[in-house]
Enzyme design. Sequence first.
Site, PDB file in Angstrom:
ATOM      1  N   TYR A 109      -7.130  15.510  -8.036  1.00  0.00           N
ATOM      2  CA  TYR A 109      -6.206  14.807  -8.910  1.00  0.00           C
ATOM      3  C   TYR A 109      -5.319  15.870  -9.642  1.00  0.00           C
ATOM      4  O   TYR A 109      -3.973  15.198  -9.685  1.00  0.00           O
ATOM      5  CB  TYR A 109      -7.017  13.935  -9.877  1.00  0.00           C
ATOM      6  CG  TYR A 109      -6.600  13.061 -10.839  1.00  0.00           C
ATOM      7  CD1 TYR A 109      -6.187  11.864 -10.379  1.00  0.00           C
ATOM      8  CD2 TYR A 109      -6.250  13.326 -12.213  1.00  0.00           C
ATOM      9  CE1 TYR A 109      -5.392  10.909 -11.166  1.00  0.00           C
ATOM     10  CE2 TYR A 109      -5.496  12.451 -12.818  1.00  0.00           C
ATOM     11  CZ  TYR A 109      -5.006  11.362 -12.452  1.00  0.00           C
ATOM     12  OH  TYR A 109      -4.518  10.253 -13.146  1.00  0.00           O
ATOM     13  N   ASP A 146       0.729  -1.250  -0.009  1.00  0.00           N
ATOM     14  CA  ASP A 146      -0.165  -0.102   0.123  1.00  0.00           C
ATOM     15  C   ASP A 146       1.004   1.173   0.073  1.00  0.00           C
ATOM     16  O   ASP A 146       1.643   1.495   0.927  1.00  0.00           O
ATOM     17  CB  ASP A 146      -0.919   0.035   1.177  1.00  0.00           C
ATOM     18  CG  ASP A 146      -1.784   1.327   1.263  1.00  0.00           C
ATOM     19  OD1 ASP A 146      -1.589   2.159   0.720  1.00  0.00           O
ATOM     20  OD2 ASP A 146      -2.683   1.145   2.299  1.00  0.00           O
ATOM     21  N   VAL A 147       0.828   1.921  -1.060  1.00  0.00           N
ATOM     22  CA  VAL A 147       1.940   2.935  -1.250  1.00  0.00           C
ATOM     23  C   VAL A 147       1.698   4.274  -0.210  1.00  0.00           C
ATOM     24  O   VAL A 147       2.519   5.139  -0.138  1.00  0.00           O
ATOM     25  CB  VAL A 147       1.682   3.651  -2.665  1.00  0.00           C
ATOM     26  CG1 VAL A 147       2.479   2.742  -3.652  1.00  0.00           C
ATOM     27  CG2 VAL A 147       0.354   4.188  -3.062  1.00  0.00           C
ATOM     28  N   LYS A 162      -1.211  15.337  -9.152  1.00  0.00           N
ATOM     29  CA  LYS A 162      -0.182  14.829 -10.455  1.00  0.00           C
ATOM     30  C   LYS A 162       0.613  16.108 -10.515  1.00  0.00           C
ATOM     31  O   LYS A 162       1.930  16.204 -11.311  1.00  0.00           O
ATOM     32  CB  LYS A 162      -1.018  14.702 -11.461  1.00  0.00           C
ATOM     33  CG  LYS A 162      -1.990  13.319 -11.372  1.00  0.00           C
ATOM     34  CD  LYS A 162      -0.902  12.160 -11.421  1.00  0.00           C
ATOM     35  CE  LYS A 162      -1.835  10.501 -11.293  1.00  0.00           C
ATOM     36  NZ  LYS A 162      -0.869   9.520 -10.972  1.00  0.00           N
TER      37      LYS A 162
HETATM   38  P1  NAD Z   1      -5.417   1.260 -12.773  1.00  0.00           P
HETATM   39  O1  NAD Z   1      -6.738   1.490 -11.763  1.00  0.00           O
HETATM   40  O2  NAD Z   1      -5.780   0.230 -13.926  1.00  0.00           O
HETATM   41  O3  NAD Z   1      -4.187   0.670 -12.016  1.00  0.00           O
HETATM   42  C1  NAD Z   1      -3.641   1.215 -10.855  1.00  0.00           C
HETATM   43  C2  NAD Z   1      -3.254   0.394  -9.906  1.00  0.00           C
HETATM   44  O4  NAD Z   1      -2.666   1.057  -8.924  1.00  0.00           O
HETATM   45  C3  NAD Z   1      -3.909  -0.717  -9.705  1.00  0.00           C
HETATM   46  O5  NAD Z   1      -3.641  -2.019  -9.632  1.00  0.00           O
HETATM   47  C4  NAD Z   1      -4.250  -0.363  -8.303  1.00  0.00           C
HETATM   48  O6  NAD Z   1      -4.642  -1.707  -7.266  1.00  0.00           O
HETATM   49  C5  NAD Z   1      -3.170   0.315  -7.644  1.00  0.00           C
HETATM   50  N1  NAD Z   1      -2.972   1.108  -6.462  1.00  0.00           N
HETATM   51  C6  NAD Z   1      -4.064   1.998  -6.374  1.00  0.00           C
HETATM   52  N2  NAD Z   1      -4.038   2.400  -4.840  1.00  0.00           N
HETATM   53  C7  NAD Z   1      -3.027   1.864  -4.297  1.00  0.00           C
HETATM   54  C8  NAD Z   1      -2.272   1.878  -3.256  1.00  0.00           C
HETATM   55  N3  NAD Z   1      -2.751   2.632  -2.214  1.00  0.00           N
HETATM   56  N4  NAD Z   1      -1.173   1.193  -2.912  1.00  0.00           N
HETATM   57  C9  NAD Z   1      -0.733   0.341  -3.960  1.00  0.00           C
HETATM   58  N5  NAD Z   1      -1.378   0.205  -5.355  1.00  0.00           N
HETATM   59  C10 NAD Z   1      -2.349   0.947  -5.401  1.00  0.00           C
HETATM   60  O7  NAD Z   1      -4.994   2.609 -13.429  1.00  0.00           O
HETATM   61  P2  NAD Z   1      -3.839   3.065 -14.500  1.00  0.00           P
HETATM   62  O8  NAD Z   1      -4.746   3.693 -15.568  1.00  0.00           O
HETATM   63  O9  NAD Z   1      -3.091   1.896 -15.097  1.00  0.00           O
HETATM   64  O10 NAD Z   1      -3.006   4.121 -13.912  1.00  0.00           O
HETATM   65  C11 NAD Z   1      -1.678   3.991 -13.463  1.00  0.00           C
HETATM   66  C12 NAD Z   1      -1.226   5.342 -13.336  1.00  0.00           C
HETATM   67  O11 NAD Z   1      -1.581   6.216 -14.618  1.00  0.00           O
HETATM   68  C13 NAD Z   1      -1.816   5.969 -12.302  1.00  0.00           C
HETATM   69  O12 NAD Z   1      -1.063   7.055 -11.316  1.00  0.00           O
HETATM   70  C14 NAD Z   1      -2.916   7.097 -12.808  1.00  0.00           C
HETATM   71  O13 NAD Z   1      -3.231   8.312 -12.240  1.00  0.00           O
HETATM   72  C15 NAD Z   1      -2.010   7.391 -14.123  1.00  0.00           C
HETATM   73  N6  NAD Z   1      -2.794   7.923 -15.220  1.00  0.00           N
HETATM   74  C16 NAD Z   1      -3.797   7.299 -15.993  1.00  0.00           C
HETATM   75  C17 NAD Z   1      -4.543   7.669 -17.004  1.00  0.00           C
HETATM   76  C18 NAD Z   1      -5.540   6.771 -17.710  1.00  0.00           C
HETATM   77  O14 NAD Z   1      -6.467   7.570 -18.635  1.00  0.00           O
HETATM   78  N7  NAD Z   1      -5.667   5.587 -17.529  1.00  0.00           N
HETATM   79  C19 NAD Z   1      -4.190   8.619 -17.369  1.00  0.00           C
HETATM   80  C20 NAD Z   1      -3.016   9.620 -16.756  1.00  0.00           C
HETATM   81  C21 NAD Z   1      -2.403   9.005 -15.841  1.00  0.00           C
END
Ligand code: NAD
Length: 250
Positions: free
Chosen positions: A155, A62-63, A159
């Site tokens: 958010y 858990d980060v 970021k």
């Molecule tokens: P996702 O929800 O598919 O994956 C995120 C992962 O982070 C999941 O496996 C989740 O369990 C894990 N997570 C969440 N809270 C956590 C915690 N407290 N401790 C450990 N793990 C935790 O999302 P994604 O789209 O793959 O996102 C990955 C990164 O990219 C994130 O930082 C997100 O903000 C960023 N992002 C996503 C998008 C998008 O459109 N999908 C766009 C820009 C940035």
Amino acid sequence: MRLEGKVALISGGARGMGAVEAKLFAEEGAKVVIGDILEEEGRKVETEIRAAGGEAQFVKLDVTREEDWSRAVEASVSHFGKLNVLVNNAGISGSQWGNDLTQEAWDAIMEVNATGVYLGTKAALPEMRKAGGGSIINISSQMGIVGSDATHPAYNASKGAVRTFTKSIAIQYAKDNIRCNSVHPGPIDTPMADAIFDDPQKLESVRSKVPMGRIGKPEEVATGVLYLASNESSYVTGAELVIDGGWIAQ
Ligand code: NAD
């Protein structure tokens, strides 16, 4: 192979972009530690990498918890001998709060997306020093550079914090041969975005803001992260790699 001999820890590696990065890194020769709160999904990624002939280890992480980060870094060292690369990828969208400006929403989003990156970086730096250097890749967002009419404001704030935190770490640890860069994906097709992209109207609203006219694929971000993890980016630090189909260029 582009990551031969490197050990990489990826937070949020159980699904979405983190899982794609874990598999790509392993294909490129890295030994990968997958950290996530989702144990079943994380173990599945670990099994898939091993079945394909790669090396991987899942750790419960858990980060937001400093002790979890210590355990994850220790696992990298005990299983694979060192730590060269950290991808601070775990994140939450905060979409369950809509645009609700409660402090509860603010705290929860900042804790995972910003404090989580700080704690991961803090835990990894000593081991990277021992390894003679390293690469930290912080996953921000295009939403860390511009505002939005639909995203939770916390958010954007979380970021944006990641974006400038990255630059100070880059400057202050350059002497230790530790590089630190941020990646800024636009809308990417992952489980995080399902709630938006499953609704045709919302999907069209997002798609129409992308000059390239489409949602991105996780693989299109993973290749950028791979570049920053590899020695090919040896003179790149404090940089922002925007992978957003042109969103913030307009
Ligand atoms: P996702 O929800 O598919 O994956 C995120 C992962 O982070 C999941 O496996 C989740 O369990 C894990 N997570 C969440 N809270 C956590 C915690 N407290 N401790 C450990 N793990 C935790 O999302 P994604 O789209 O793959 O996102 C990955 C990164 O990219 C994130 O930082 C997100 O903000 C960023 N992002 C996503 C998008 C998008 O459109 N999908 C766009 C820009 C940035």
